[in-house]
Design a protein around this motif. Structure first.
Motif, short mmCIF file in Angstrom:
data_model
loop_
_atom_site.label_atom_id
_atom_site.label_comp_id
_atom_site.label_asym_id
_atom_site.label_seq_id
_atom_site.Cartn_x
_atom_site.Cartn_y
_atom_site.Cartn_z
N TYR A 58 0.75 -1.29 0.06
CA TYR A 58 -0.09 0.07 -0.09
C TYR A 58 0.77 1.22 -0.05
O TYR A 58 1.80 1.33 1.00
CB TYR A 58 -0.91 -0.09 1.26
CG TYR A 58 -1.71 1.17 1.54
CD1 TYR A 58 -2.91 1.38 0.68
CD2 TYR A 58 -1.35 2.19 2.68
CE1 TYR A 58 -3.67 2.54 1.12
CE2 TYR A 58 -2.33 3.10 2.77
CZ TYR A 58 -3.46 3.24 1.87
OH TYR A 58 -4.19 4.50 2.17
N LYS A 59 0.68 2.20 -1.06
CA LYS A 59 1.43 3.31 -1.08
C LYS A 59 2.83 3.09 -0.80
O LYS A 59 3.11 4.14 0.16
CB LYS A 59 0.80 4.40 -0.09
CG LYS A 59 -0.61 4.58 -0.48
CD LYS A 59 -1.34 5.73 0.25
CE LYS A 59 -0.93 7.06 -0.38
NZ LYS A 59 -1.50 8.38 0.39
N ASP A 64 -0.82 4.29 -5.55
CA ASP A 64 -1.26 5.43 -5.27
C ASP A 64 -2.62 5.03 -4.17
O ASP A 64 -3.18 6.28 -3.68
CB ASP A 64 -2.03 6.16 -6.32
CG ASP A 64 -2.85 5.26 -7.12
OD1 ASP A 64 -3.43 4.05 -6.49
OD2 ASP A 64 -3.46 5.72 -8.09
N GLY A 65 -2.58 4.05 -3.51
CA GLY A 65 -3.66 3.74 -2.60
C GLY A 65 -4.94 3.59 -2.96
O GLY A 65 -6.01 3.59 -1.99
N ARG A 66 -5.27 3.76 -4.31
CA ARG A 66 -6.72 3.89 -4.63
C ARG A 66 -7.39 2.75 -4.20
O ARG A 66 -8.66 3.03 -3.87
CB ARG A 66 -6.48 4.14 -6.32
CG ARG A 66 -7.79 4.60 -6.92
CD ARG A 66 -8.35 5.43 -6.52
NE ARG A 66 -9.90 5.56 -7.04
CZ ARG A 66 -10.82 4.71 -6.70
NH1 ARG A 66 -10.53 4.00 -5.54
NH2 ARG A 66 -11.77 4.76 -7.19
N GLY A 125 -6.63 0.69 -1.84
CA GLY A 125 -6.80 0.80 -0.29
C GLY A 125 -8.16 1.42 0.01
O GLY A 125 -8.81 1.15 1.05
#
Lengths: 175, 137
Positions: free
Chosen positions: A98-99, A124-126, A128
């Motif tokens: 994650y990220k 980019d954690g999208r 997440g």
């Protein structure tokens, strides 16, 4: 005498209320995703970016999704626990990086070992956000039909695995 | 420091581009809790997740979604907990009604105590009355 009893009663009730409040963990927000299908994603793999993986690839088996990052100290804390789950063969553990940055995540795995069946890379954690991630590490148990059955926020501990994850995974696998 | 400056510039630029959108986005952000630092709103928090969510809110509003839709998007993922004003449901009745219950209960206790405290008028005998009248002269 009656008045004293009242005051004492109110006092005890207040203490009980505060004691319960102190024991609650404010970080454990009930996830609205429990009992819902795992959000769809298709992400490149951390190790082999030209390959992609989707949550649909796991349909038919009970699996564990573990969200981690090399910049997250508690992830290092829970790493031995995650490793033990994976080694025990309880269920396949898929990592969601994650990220993070590849050039940091890969050496982290080299240093600490890689227990994951495979790792998807959510730069980019999208994804997440779709999974409601807010405090890495987070761990999800997903059933054969792709429904999220359990979510743990924060580092996994041996107790959580023993009391929650293991019985649940076994029960789901037996279904 | 550099990062804060860059963020400020980005915010200013966004404001210059579309002040109406910016106003809508920041109004919405003040209604939402940052889950990382739970005592801050999304508008105030500098947690990386809060920044991501602010970007999401902006891009979704810019794409023509309504406030309602963006709110639903976040509640679907993070639960009612992200809203500072959660909807009235069975699980939140106590939260909404609690203050009124306490208010009414408080007034009841206050009224009861005040009634109890009312001291009866002192009854004077006629001799005492005369003495009092003399003293007052």
């Amino acid at each position: 005498m009656k008045k004293l009893g009242w005051t004492l009663g109110v006092f005890v009730a207040l203490v009980a209320l505060l004691a319960i409040g102190l024991r609650l963990n404010p970080r454990e927000v009930p996830s609205p995703l429990i009992g819902k299908p795992a959000p769809a994603f298709e992400l490149p793999l951390l190790m082999t970016p030209d390959k992609r993986f989707s949550e649909r690839d796991m349909l038919g088996q009970v699996w564990i999704l573990n969200v981690w990052a090399s910049w997250c100290p508690p992830c290092l804390v829970e790493h031995p626990v995650v490793t033990r789950i994976a080694k025990s063969g309880l269920a396949p553990v898929v990592g969601l990086n994650y990220k993070d940055a590849r050039e940091e995540a890969l050496p982290w795995l080299a240093r600490n070992g890689n227990p994951y069946r495979l790792i998807v890379y959510d730069a980019d954690g999208r994804i997440g956000i779709d999974y409601g991630v807010y405090g890495v590490p987070e761990t999800y148990v997903i059933d054969r039909k792709g429904v999220i059955r359990y979510k743990h926020i924060g580092p996994l501990t041996a107790e959580v695995v023993q009391q929650k994850v293991e019985p649940l995974v076994k029960a789901l696998a037996a279904q | 420091m550099m990062r804060a400056l860059v963020m400020l510039l980005v915010a200013l630029q966004a404001w210059a581009q579309d002040p109406a959108l910016e106003r809508r986005a920041s109004a919405l952000e003040r209604e939402l809790r940052c889950l990382v630092c739970q005592n801050q709103s999304l508008a105030e928090s500098n947690a990386p997740l809060a920044m991501d969510l602010r970007n999401q809110i902006r891009s979704q509003l810019a794409a023509g979604k309504s406030e309602r839709e963006v709110l639903d998007y976040l509640v679907e993922r993070y639960g009612d907990f992200v809203r500072y004003r959660p909807p009235l449901k069975a699980s939140t009745v106590l939260l909404w009604a609690g203050p009124f219950v306490f208010l009414v209960g408080g007034f009841y206790l206050l009224a009861r105590n005040l009634r109890r405290r009312r001291v009866p008028e002192p009854q004077l005998t006629s001799a005492e009355r005369e003495r009092a009248a003399k003293l007052l002269e």
